[in-house]
Design an enzyme around this catalytic site. Structure first.
Site, PDB file in Angstrom:
ATOM      1  N   TRP A 423       0.828  -1.205   0.000  1.00  0.00           N
ATOM      2  CA  TRP A 423       0.000   0.000   0.000  1.00  0.00           C
ATOM      3  C   TRP A 423       0.863   1.256   0.000  1.00  0.00           C
ATOM      4  CZ3 TRP A 423      -0.585   4.381   2.933  1.00  0.00           C
ATOM      5  CH2 TRP A 423      -1.681   5.188   2.606  1.00  0.00           C
ATOM      6  N   TYR A 427       1.287   4.079  -2.933  1.00  0.00           N
ATOM      7  CA  TYR A 427       0.858   5.446  -2.619  1.00  0.00           C
ATOM      8  C   TYR A 427       2.015   6.433  -2.826  1.00  0.00           C
ATOM      9  CZ  TYR A 427      -1.469   9.248  -0.086  1.00  0.00           C
ATOM     10  OH  TYR A 427      -2.044  10.443   0.256  1.00  0.00           O
ATOM     11  N   ASP A 443      -5.886  -1.048  -0.694  1.00  0.00           N
ATOM     12  CA  ASP A 443      -6.464   0.027   0.112  1.00  0.00           C
ATOM     13  C   ASP A 443      -7.893  -0.304   0.550  1.00  0.00           C
ATOM     14  OD1 ASP A 443      -6.277   3.048   0.852  1.00  0.00           O
ATOM     15  OD2 ASP A 443      -8.189   2.848  -0.218  1.00  0.00           O
TER      16      ASP A 443
END
Ligand SMILES: [Zn+2]
Length: 484
Positions: A423, A427, A443
């Site tokens: 994640w 990101y 997510d």
């Protein structure tokens, strides 16, 4: 030469002064030796006199000068996705960041992991000019904007635009534009603000542009003491290094919707590094994006929220620290922790704004902090260790968090850091590398918005949004906000 466009389409865009194509190509007129943006208001040139270039540098090297009316220096940049070679794209990124002001071409090639020769060849194939010619054009166009729009003294303009000497500045200006700085200055806008303090840079974008949502996103995540959003304006402190010199100051960014531009004001101390600062503002606000192409590729998302942008970052390290602090806690809680970190390890800075008091901590400072020191701010031991490891990876050169980095290398380096999972890596790629195809498929919000729990199914579904999956993620998060 011009990706996805033939000369018929280009001429059609010139005839209709189509804003969608602004910055995606330039039209040069053989009879006048002037090149224009497709949106230029001057009389439309005859087709037989037109030549089209995807980059201003190629038009200039072919002997054309920038138009005084439409001012090519204000055109939005090309989306990096439009460049087919990742190598050329990364080289262009560093050149836009003024890398060649302090480094040789060989050093640039080394940074990109190729030979000097290979870099020059790929760069020329992509842009039709050499890296140096490309950089010269960027510098001249910046100088042109400063001479036309500001009262900055000519010597300061030369330095701010990356020239080492006034003589070289004058010589290149004469060679390319057949003008002296004083002659250029004569084209100045009559209603200039008297003090240089009030000068704002103008950064154009291609409409539509969903400023409200972008500013809303940033406003929820501002780092106290370092950033602020007030009355629709974004403020922040800035630290930039050039030739081992530190430049610190603050900026403010405002939206001028009717003119399709962001107006950016820099504090005086940042003027010598304005090229670097402006490039970072463009990346924070996703100004290179081509919304029509992206919206069309995303189908109903694009029709629901035209011009939605992916928030980038002003500083990849700062953004990544914030992302790590935000793991498994609320956005508000992460903001509080980031503020404490800035206050404890950042550098105090005087600004005219009560909410801007510190420059965000450097990787140097955080790498030398202990887990206990960070822990006292209410940050868990595991996360403190991750922050220290991240800082060390950046210092050692193993990790680079900027758009010119190779995405695969960055993922590999990030995954080596304990506490950075899929994640966080996705990101960071989305925001620090401005990688438009990044997609945090694990997510929770995305799972909820899609009503799916299997990461495999989510990845399969997301295939349809390539290469713009980062934009799709933003749309999904927005869908969720509407539901809750
Ligand atoms: Zn023009």
């Amino acid at each position: 030469m011009i990706v996805n466009l033939d000369s018929d389409q280009c001429y059609q865009a010139v005839l209709t002064r189509d804003t969608r194509f602004d910055g995606r190509f330039f039209v040069a007129v053989k009879s006048t030796h002037i090149y224009c943006r497709p949106i230029c208001r001057v009389k439309t040139p005859m087709r037989k006199n037109c030549q089209f270039f995807s980059h201003a540098a190629a038009a200039e090297v072919a002997g054309f000068r920038p138009c005084k009316r439409c001012r090519p220096e204000l055109a939005p940049g090309n989306s990096l996705m439009e460049v087919s070679s990742q190598l050329a794209r990364n080289a262009a990124y560093y050149i836009n960041q003024d890398f060649l002001a302090d480094h040789s071409l060989a050093e640039l090639a080394e940074k990109l992991g190729v030979t000097d020769r290979q870099m020059r060849r790929v760069f020329h194939d992509e842009f039709g000019v050499s890296p140096v010619e490309f950089w010269q054009t960027q510098r001249l166009l910046l100088a042109k904007q400063l001479l036309t729009d500001s009262t900055m003294p000519v010597t300061s303009v030369a330095f701010a635009s990356g020239f080492q000497s006034l003589r070289r500045f004058n010589a290149l200006l004469k060679e390319r534009y057949r003008l002296t700085p004083t002659e250029l200055r004569k084209q100045q806008n009559k209603q200039l603000p008297e003090s240089f303090e009030k000068f704002s840079f103008r950064l154009n974008y291609r409409p539509p542009f969903d400023w409200e949502r972008l500013l809303g996103f940033l406003s929820q995540r501002v780092i106290p003491h370092v950033e602020a959003v007030q009355d629709g304006t974004y403020f922040r402190t800035v630290h930039v290094k050039r030739q081992d010199r530190d430049f610190v100051g603050h900026i403010q960014v405002r939206h001028e919707a009717e003119k399709h531009l962001l107006s950016v004001r820099l504090s005086d101390a940042l003027m010598p590094v304005c090229a670097i600062v402006l490039e970072r503002v463009k990346r924070l606000f996703d100004l290179h994006a081509d919304p029509i192409t992206i919206d069309a590729a995303l189908g109903t998302f694009g029709t629901q929220r035209p011009g939605l942008r992916v928030p980038g970052s002003f500083d990849g390290f700062e953004m990544s620290v914030r992302a790590i602090l935000g793991q498994q806690i609320s956005v508000a809680a992460a903001r509080t922790l980031a503020g404490r970190l800035a206050l404890r390890f950042g550098t105090p800075l005087q600004t005219p704004f009560a909410s801007l008091t510190h420059v965000f901590p450097t990787p140097q400072r955080l790498s030398s902090a202990t887990v206990d020191e960070i822990g006292r701010l209410g940050i868990t031991g595991q996360r403190s260790k991750t922050l220290i490891a991240l800082s060390q990876a950046i210092l050692s050169g193993a990790l680079r968090l900027e758009p010119g980095s190779r995405v695969e290398d960055t993922f590999a380096a990030l995954h080596k850091i304990p506490g950075i999972g899929e994640w966080t890596a996705q990101y960071i790629a989305m925001r620090a590398l401005s990688w438009p195809d990044a997609f945090p498929h694990t997510d929770l919000g995305i799972k909820k918005a899609l009503g799916l729990s299997s990461p495999k199914q989510i990845l399969k579904l997301a295939e349809q949004w390539r290469p713009w999956r980062a934009y799709a993620a933003l749309h999904l998060w927005n869908n969720l906000e509407k539901k809750s």
